[in-house]
Design a protein around this motif. Sequence first.
Motif, PDB file in Angstrom:
ATOM      1  N   ALA A 422       0.911  -1.058  -0.075  1.00  0.00           N
ATOM      2  CA  ALA A 422       0.202  -0.070  -0.005  1.00  0.00           C
ATOM      3  C   ALA A 422       0.921   1.171  -0.189  1.00  0.00           C
ATOM      4  O   ALA A 422       2.195   1.211   0.156  1.00  0.00           O
ATOM      5  N   ASP A 423       0.113   2.366  -0.314  1.00  0.00           N
ATOM      6  CA  ASP A 423       0.768   3.457  -0.327  1.00  0.00           C
ATOM      7  C   ASP A 423       0.502   4.631   1.061  1.00  0.00           C
ATOM      8  O   ASP A 423      -0.846   4.054   1.395  1.00  0.00           O
ATOM      9  N   GLY A 429      -3.279  11.974  10.651  1.00  0.00           N
ATOM     10  CA  GLY A 429      -3.190  10.448  10.951  1.00  0.00           C
ATOM     11  C   GLY A 429      -2.661   9.819   9.889  1.00  0.00           C
ATOM     12  O   GLY A 429      -1.754  10.213   9.327  1.00  0.00           O
ATOM     13  N   LEU A 430      -3.320   8.652   9.232  1.00  0.00           N
ATOM     14  CA  LEU A 430      -2.758   7.695   8.189  1.00  0.00           C
ATOM     15  C   LEU A 430      -3.662   7.572   7.307  1.00  0.00           C
ATOM     16  O   LEU A 430      -4.707   6.833   7.739  1.00  0.00           O
ATOM     17  N   THR A 431      -3.337   7.720   5.989  1.00  0.00           N
ATOM     18  CA  THR A 431      -4.233   7.054   4.945  1.00  0.00           C
ATOM     19  C   THR A 431      -3.631   6.338   4.274  1.00  0.00           C
ATOM     20  O   THR A 431      -2.402   6.450   3.794  1.00  0.00           O
ATOM     21  N   VAL A 432      -3.999   5.001   3.961  1.00  0.00           N
ATOM     22  CA  VAL A 432      -3.301   3.692   3.529  1.00  0.00           C
ATOM     23  C   VAL A 432      -4.281   3.572   2.203  1.00  0.00           C
ATOM     24  O   VAL A 432      -5.467   3.308   2.319  1.00  0.00           O
ATOM     25  N   SER A 433      -3.462   3.534   1.121  1.00  0.00           N
ATOM     26  CA  SER A 433      -4.305   3.005  -0.258  1.00  0.00           C
ATOM     27  C   SER A 433      -3.428   1.984  -0.803  1.00  0.00           C
ATOM     28  O   SER A 433      -2.313   1.855  -0.886  1.00  0.00           O
ATOM     29  N   GLY A 434      -4.424   1.054  -1.397  1.00  0.00           N
ATOM     30  CA  GLY A 434      -4.009  -0.158  -2.174  1.00  0.00           C
ATOM     31  C   GLY A 434      -2.928   0.496  -3.352  1.00  0.00           C
ATOM     32  O   GLY A 434      -3.346   1.301  -3.987  1.00  0.00           O
ATOM     33  N   ASN A 435      -1.987  -0.325  -3.629  1.00  0.00           N
ATOM     34  CA  ASN A 435      -1.088   0.017  -4.734  1.00  0.00           C
ATOM     35  C   ASN A 435      -1.856   0.057  -6.087  1.00  0.00           C
ATOM     36  O   ASN A 435      -1.315   0.932  -6.987  1.00  0.00           O
ATOM     37  N   ALA A 436      -2.791  -0.718  -6.155  1.00  0.00           N
ATOM     38  CA  ALA A 436      -3.548  -0.681  -7.574  1.00  0.00           C
ATOM     39  C   ALA A 436      -4.671   0.297  -7.578  1.00  0.00           C
ATOM     40  O   ALA A 436      -5.785   0.015  -7.756  1.00  0.00           O
ATOM     41  N   SER A 437      -4.467   1.407  -6.663  1.00  0.00           N
ATOM     42  CA  SER A 437      -5.560   2.279  -6.612  1.00  0.00           C
ATOM     43  C   SER A 437      -6.486   2.687  -7.558  1.00  0.00           C
ATOM     44  O   SER A 437      -7.538   3.218  -7.253  1.00  0.00           O
ATOM     45  N   MET A 438      -5.851   2.679  -8.831  1.00  0.00           N
ATOM     46  CA  MET A 438      -6.422   3.310 -10.099  1.00  0.00           C
ATOM     47  C   MET A 438      -7.283   2.033 -10.648  1.00  0.00           C
ATOM     48  O   MET A 438      -7.926   2.334 -11.470  1.00  0.00           O
ATOM     49  N   ASP A 439      -7.143   0.831 -10.162  1.00  0.00           N
ATOM     50  CA  ASP A 439      -7.978  -0.162 -10.946  1.00  0.00           C
ATOM     51  C   ASP A 439      -9.232  -0.316 -10.419  1.00  0.00           C
ATOM     52  O   ASP A 439      -9.525   0.479  -9.294  1.00  0.00           O
ATOM     53  N   PHE A 442      -9.957  -0.879  -6.230  1.00  0.00           N
ATOM     54  CA  PHE A 442      -9.305   0.152  -5.346  1.00  0.00           C
ATOM     55  C   PHE A 442      -9.953  -0.055  -4.159  1.00  0.00           C
ATOM     56  O   PHE A 442     -10.807  -0.364  -3.850  1.00  0.00           O
ATOM     57  N   TRP A 443      -8.960   0.402  -2.927  1.00  0.00           N
ATOM     58  CA  TRP A 443      -9.337   0.553  -1.844  1.00  0.00           C
ATOM     59  C   TRP A 443      -8.471   1.694  -0.996  1.00  0.00           C
ATOM     60  O   TRP A 443      -7.080   1.673  -1.421  1.00  0.00           O
ATOM     61  N   TRP A 444      -9.126   2.101   0.121  1.00  0.00           N
ATOM     62  CA  TRP A 444      -8.180   2.940   0.856  1.00  0.00           C
ATOM     63  C   TRP A 444      -8.903   2.941   2.214  1.00  0.00           C
ATOM     64  O   TRP A 444     -10.071   2.699   2.476  1.00  0.00           O
ATOM     65  N   PHE A 445      -8.115   3.397   3.279  1.00  0.00           N
ATOM     66  CA  PHE A 445      -8.736   3.594   4.483  1.00  0.00           C
ATOM     67  C   PHE A 445      -7.854   4.607   5.326  1.00  0.00           C
ATOM     68  O   PHE A 445      -6.539   4.899   5.138  1.00  0.00           O
ATOM     69  N   SER A 446      -8.346   5.334   6.319  1.00  0.00           N
ATOM     70  CA  SER A 446      -7.810   6.301   7.174  1.00  0.00           C
ATOM     71  C   SER A 446      -8.001   6.083   8.397  1.00  0.00           C
ATOM     72  O   SER A 446      -9.098   5.477   8.911  1.00  0.00           O
ATOM     73  N   SER A 470     -13.393  -6.859   3.912  1.00  0.00           N
ATOM     74  CA  SER A 470     -12.352  -7.525   4.447  1.00  0.00           C
ATOM     75  C   SER A 470     -11.170  -6.520   4.808  1.00  0.00           C
ATOM     76  O   SER A 470     -10.431  -6.878   5.529  1.00  0.00           O
ATOM     77  N   ILE A 471     -11.056  -5.499   4.167  1.00  0.00           N
ATOM     78  CA  ILE A 471     -10.034  -4.527   4.581  1.00  0.00           C
ATOM     79  C   ILE A 471     -10.390  -3.902   6.037  1.00  0.00           C
ATOM     80  O   ILE A 471      -9.555  -3.772   6.927  1.00  0.00           O
ATOM     81  N   ARG A 472     -11.797  -3.530   6.137  1.00  0.00           N
ATOM     82  CA  ARG A 472     -12.279  -3.093   7.515  1.00  0.00           C
ATOM     83  C   ARG A 472     -11.769  -3.831   8.642  1.00  0.00           C
ATOM     84  O   ARG A 472     -11.289  -3.514   9.701  1.00  0.00           O
ATOM     85  N   ASP A 473     -12.159  -5.224   8.298  1.00  0.00           N
ATOM     86  CA  ASP A 473     -12.128  -6.340   9.472  1.00  0.00           C
ATOM     87  C   ASP A 473     -10.645  -6.616   9.605  1.00  0.00           C
ATOM     88  O   ASP A 473     -10.135  -6.833  10.764  1.00  0.00           O
TER      89      ASP A 473
END
Length: 481
Positions: A422-423, A429-439, A442-446, A470-473
Motif C-alpha cells: 500500500a501507499d 493521521g494515516l491514509t493507506v491506499s492499495g497500490n493498485a488504487s487506479m484499478d 481500489f481501496w483505501w482507509f484512514s 475485508s479491509i475493514r475487518d
Amino acid sequence: MASESVDGAPRIDERVKAVVGAYDVRGVVGDDLTEEVVEALAAAFVDEVGAAGTAVVVGHDMRDSSPVFAAAFARGATARGADVLSIGLCSTDESYFASGRLGLPAAMFTASHNPATYNGIKFSRAGAEAISRATGLASISERASRFLADGIRAVETTGSVEERDVLADYAAYLRSLVPLDAVRPLTIVVDAGNGMGGLTVPAVLETAAGLPSLPLTIIPLYFELDGTFPNHEANPLEPKNLVDLQKAVVEHGADLGLAFDGDADRCFVIDERGDAVTPSAVAAIVAVREIARARRESTDEQIHVIHNLITSRIVPETIEAAGAIPVRTKVGHSLIKDEMRRTGAVFGGEHSAHYYFRDFWSADNGMLAAMHVLAEFGMQDEPLSAFAAEYSPYAASGEINSTVADVPTAFARVVEAFSGRADFDELDGLTVSGNASMDDDFWWFSVRPSNTEPLLRLNVEAATRSRMQSIRDEVLALIRS
C-alpha cells in the motif's frame, strides 16, 4: 489565576481550560460553563477582536441556559466598550449571516448536537471568519483568565445593547443564492430534532418570513424548540436519531427527508425509501452546481473545491470531471474555513455534513446545501434513490471508533501490516491506499487518533462491498489486538 507560570508562559484559569477547545467553547452548564466565565470570555473576545467602539453580534439557540449566557456575554462585552447587537434565537448559520452581512464579529451560544446539559460559544471575527485556538482562542483564554483573576475593568465609554431580527433577511438571501421556484412539486419530511431548524425551515422553505410560497410541501417533525430534546438527540450523524425521519418519509410517501442538528448548521438527507444519502454524495451534487455557477460568472477563473481526506473518492472525481481543482484537507471546521479563504474555493464539503460556501463568507450552511439538493433533484424526474446513486458508486464503512489503550503501538501495527502492499499518506493521521488504487478493485482507509480521547477513528472505502469489508475487518483486528 492568570499570573505567569515558572517558565514564563501565561497560566490559564482551570475554569477557562475546562471549556475552551480547539475550535470553540463547550462545557457542562453550571459545572464547567458559568455566567462568570462567560462574562470573562466576552470581555476577552472584545479585546481580542478590537470591538471596543463598534459592535458584536450575539445569537443563541433554544437551550434553557442560552438566553442567560447571552445576557452574561452582553455584560462582559459592553463593559469593555462594545455595543451588542442581539439577534436572539437563531441557527448558527444565521449568526454567520449576520456577521458576514454586517461585517461584525459574532458569538453564537450553542452546544450544537451535544446533550441538553451542555452549552458553548462559537466565535467569529468580522465577516464570519472562524476563530480557532491557533487564530485567537488561545489569546482569548489568556485574557479571560486575567479577567477572572483581577475582575473586568469597565472602560470609560461602555457599550449598549440593541435587538434586531435578521431571520427574514437571512431567508431572502438564501433564496437569492438558490432559487427553488421552478422545481417540480416535492413533499419533504423535515426532522428539526427540537432544534433551531424548527425556526429556520418555515422561514426559508415556507412563508413564515413573508417570502412567496414554493412548490414544496413540508411535513414537520419535532419543530417545537425544546433544548431538553424530548424526542431524540439532535445529532443526525448517529443513525438511531434518523429512525423517526426514515419511517415518516416512507409512511407519507415523501420524495425525501431532511434532518438538522441542534443549531441547524448541518443537514442530512434521506431518500424516498428511507435510506440515507451520504454527505459525500451531497457534497458531490453541490460541488457540480457551484462549479457550474462559478463558470457562468467567470470563464477565466481557476475553480477550487475543498474536500476533507475522508470524503468518498467520488467527491474529487466529480470535482475534476466538472473541470475544477479538488483541494484535499485535514478534518476540522476552522481549518477548512481558513483553507476556503486561502484558496478562494467556491465550495467545501466534509464527511460530517458540514458544507461551506464562498457566497456565504466561506462559512458552513446546512440549509444552503439542502436547497442545492432540492434544486438539482427537483429539476429531473427520477426518485432520489436513483438520482443519488450516481454519486454513491463505492462501498464505505462509515466512521468506526475504537478505544485503544496504546494508540502509537496500534498505529505501528497497522503500518507494519500494510507495508509493501500500500501507499501511505500522513496528512491527518494515516491514509493507506492499495497500490493498485487506479484499478477497478481500489481501496483505501484512514486511521486518525482523536485529539481528546484514547481513540482511533477508522474510515474505509473500496470499489466493492466485499473488498471494503475485508479491509475493514483486517484493520480493526490490528487496532484492537
